[in-house]
Design an enzyme around this catalytic site. Sequence first.
Site, PDB file in Angstrom:
ATOM      1  N   ARG A   1       0.795  -1.229   0.000  1.00  0.00           N
ATOM      2  CA  ARG A   1       0.000   0.000   0.000  1.00  0.00           C
ATOM      3  C   ARG A   1       0.828   1.280   0.000  1.00  0.00           C
ATOM      4  O   ARG A   1       0.298   2.372  -0.200  1.00  0.00           O
ATOM      5  CB  ARG A   1      -0.970  -0.003   1.189  1.00  0.00           C
ATOM      6  CG  ARG A   1      -2.222  -0.808   0.897  1.00  0.00           C
ATOM      7  CD  ARG A   1      -3.186  -0.743   2.047  1.00  0.00           C
ATOM      8  NE  ARG A   1      -2.784  -1.625   3.132  1.00  0.00           N
ATOM      9  CZ  ARG A   1      -3.200  -1.479   4.389  1.00  0.00           C
ATOM     10  NH1 ARG A   1      -3.993  -0.476   4.722  1.00  0.00           N
ATOM     11  NH2 ARG A   1      -2.813  -2.344   5.314  1.00  0.00           N
TER      12      ARG A   1
ATOM     13  N   TYR B   1      23.455  29.816   3.304  1.00  0.00           N
ATOM     14  CA  TYR B   1      23.662  28.374   3.359  1.00  0.00           C
ATOM     15  C   TYR B   1      25.000  28.105   4.038  1.00  0.00           C
ATOM     16  O   TYR B   1      26.044  28.594   3.602  1.00  0.00           O
ATOM     17  CB  TYR B   1      23.651  27.737   1.959  1.00  0.00           C
ATOM     18  CG  TYR B   1      24.042  26.285   2.028  1.00  0.00           C
ATOM     19  CD1 TYR B   1      23.284  25.375   2.766  1.00  0.00           C
ATOM     20  CD2 TYR B   1      25.203  25.809   1.400  1.00  0.00           C
ATOM     21  CE1 TYR B   1      23.664  24.047   2.884  1.00  0.00           C
ATOM     22  CE2 TYR B   1      25.579  24.478   1.508  1.00  0.00           C
ATOM     23  CZ  TYR B   1      24.806  23.607   2.259  1.00  0.00           C
ATOM     24  OH  TYR B   1      25.191  22.292   2.384  1.00  0.00           O
TER      25      TYR B   1
END
Length: 422
Positions: free
Chosen positions: A13, A332
């Site tokens: 699933r 960053y």
Amino acid sequence: MKSIILAAGKGTRMKSETPKVLHEIMGKTLLGYVLDSVTNICDENFVIVGHGAQKVEEFVNKNYKNTKTVLQTPQLGTGHAVSMVCPYLESFEDDVIILCGDTPLITEKTLKEFTDFHKKSNSDITVMSTIFENPTNYGRIIRNSDNSLKCIIEEKDASDEQKAIKEVNTGIYCLDWGKIKSAFKDLKSDNAQGEYYLTDIIEWGNSNNLKVNAFILTQSEESFGINSRLNLAQAAKLMNERKLNELMENGVTIVDPTNTWISQDTQIDKDTIIYPSTYIEGTNKIGKNCKIGPFAHLRGDVEIADNIKIGNFVEVKKSKINSNTNAGHLSYIGDSEVGSNVNIGAGTITANYNPLTKVKSKTIIKDKVKIGSNSVLVAPVEVEEGANIGAGSIITKNIPSWALAITRSPLKILENWVKKFI
Ligand code: UD1
Ligand code: CA
């Protein structure tokens, strides 16, 4: 104690090419959560693999010591899965704990209570049960009139009367291996699914005069298993809520708990404030009096000392930042070591990755360095104590202490230039 973790099933699933137990919540795999929950309880773990075995083996071998993978092909049921470990534990006589690889919410605390209960009650088999308002699909706990444990009946084998029972099997067991190991050759597959059910050891234990017990888990969400992408999102939410509550109890301000994500393996000291839309994944350590976010992203292996500001749209990965340092906006910081009292101007980037060579390199920024806005530090590179970097600079060489480094092209002013066009 040893653990056996069942992870050979298909996970149909999930509709995924990735084995179910390798799906992640906040930077850690489902199997990783389960293995971490037993590291302090067990000295050796066995992970039963089948579907996607190679990927699961790689993950386990790379990340976990004292953990063996054992291949189960074909997958003939949970009892068959556990029996795969028998050759490895022939002479082992102590307790074994059995878990599923897809139940990431189980905690070490609960497992300790569970195994303590098993020992103190002198049980040979202890199953962890819980109460579900909607018990569909779970094995039901069947008790005798004196409340002792009789057996576990799977949904597909249950009568309507049995289906109404709300006490279910969580799939977690503690077994006195010395007494149980001979059960596996006796298991039969004469049930609705034609599988060798691990749950049949309860009846086997009873008919062999063993002491069989159930430990009722009160926080039933800890046994929540992942079968679908929806379950994955639900589990992540539960885990996050649990983490945020724990942090708030310990003196961390979470401005908006409905809009903040913090991984289980993140430590945060008191009086730190986490602003909304912050996402913190993997393993991190954050000191006290820090201000993180809004919109900050810590990607793991981040160590931040005290009085630090990580502001909006700042991403940090695999870096260590010392006290009183600020990275307020749009930066960053990756594979870096940053000293104390450093100011990282808006838009500063550590260029840590060369996509041609695929090499990642380190940036080292020492104490009291001031980095002007929009600078790029091309790693490997080192900026020594107190150096100043002019805004907009591209730094490709090491900068000595107390120097000014500036790569900006000189400003030109052409007087009245615009007037040519008007
Ligand atoms: C099982 C229990 C059920 C319990 C439920 C809790 C049995 C027979 N039933 O049912 O009583 O309420 O778990 O979630 O044990 N697996 C293998 N090899 C196999 C089959 C399964 O490794 O051959 C693994 C799966 O990957 C999974 C776990 O065992 O991690 C449980 O298997 P699953 O098929 O999900 O069991 P359930 O039918 O849910
Ligand atoms: Ca099944």
